[in-house]
Scaffold this active site. Structure first.
Site, short mmCIF file in Angstrom:
data_model
loop_
_atom_site.label_atom_id
_atom_site.label_comp_id
_atom_site.label_asym_id
_atom_site.label_seq_id
_atom_site.Cartn_x
_atom_site.Cartn_y
_atom_site.Cartn_z
N TYR A 13 68.55 -98.93 64.48
CA TYR A 13 67.40 -98.75 63.60
C TYR A 13 66.11 -98.60 64.42
O TYR A 13 65.34 -97.66 64.22
CB TYR A 13 67.29 -99.95 62.64
CG TYR A 13 66.03 -99.95 61.83
CD1 TYR A 13 65.90 -99.17 60.69
CD2 TYR A 13 64.94 -100.75 62.20
CE1 TYR A 13 64.73 -99.17 59.94
CE2 TYR A 13 63.78 -100.76 61.46
CZ TYR A 13 63.67 -99.97 60.34
OH TYR A 13 62.51 -99.97 59.61
N ASP A 37 58.05 -102.16 52.36
CA ASP A 37 57.35 -101.97 53.64
C ASP A 37 55.95 -101.45 53.37
O ASP A 37 55.78 -100.28 53.05
CB ASP A 37 58.13 -100.98 54.51
CG ASP A 37 57.57 -100.83 55.92
OD1 ASP A 37 56.49 -101.39 56.20
OD2 ASP A 37 58.21 -100.16 56.72
#
Length: 124
Positions: A13, A37
């Site tokens: 990631y 986020d």
């Protein structure tokens, strides 16, 4: 799913946030994944909504460095620094991302802990 698989997903990631396409990052996510986020923002549900967020990174020059990774079973936390350059600016952010994984090692949820105080923007 084991701790090693979770750690490998987290490492991949961070690598893809720095150098990958939105499609590559999405391969790490389960189809029903939810991303918040930063934390407190409207959650993005499913691949299409999540793709928009990562697609915004694609035209930027980026590099990322993991600072700490902690894994426990199907949960992980990663602190990293992301530096991106584009549109005449350099942005530096150091979030802490909290992830939960499904039995196949895909990200089910990701919550990024950061605020404007953690974001530095400077002209280049």
């Amino acid at each position: 799913m084991g701790t090693q698989q979770s750690r490998a997903t987290v490492e991949r990631y961070v690598e893809l946030v720095a150098s990958g396409t939105a499609a590559q990052v999405l391969e790490l996510y389960a189809p029903e994944a939810v991303v918040e986020d930063p934390i407190g923002s409207e959650p993005r549900r499913g691949h299409e909504a999540i793709r928009e967020m990562y697609a915004a990174l694609e035209p930027l020059q980026r590099k990322a460095e993991p600072l700490a990774i902690r894994v426990s079973g199907n949960h992980a936390a990663v602190a990293f620094t992301l530096v991106s350059e584009g549109h005449g600016h350099r942005m530096t952010i150091s979030p802490i991302d909290i992830m939960e994984f499904d039995d196949e090692g895909r990200i089910l949820s990701m919550r990024a802990y950061w605020s404007q105080d953690d974001l530095q923007v400077e002209p280049i």
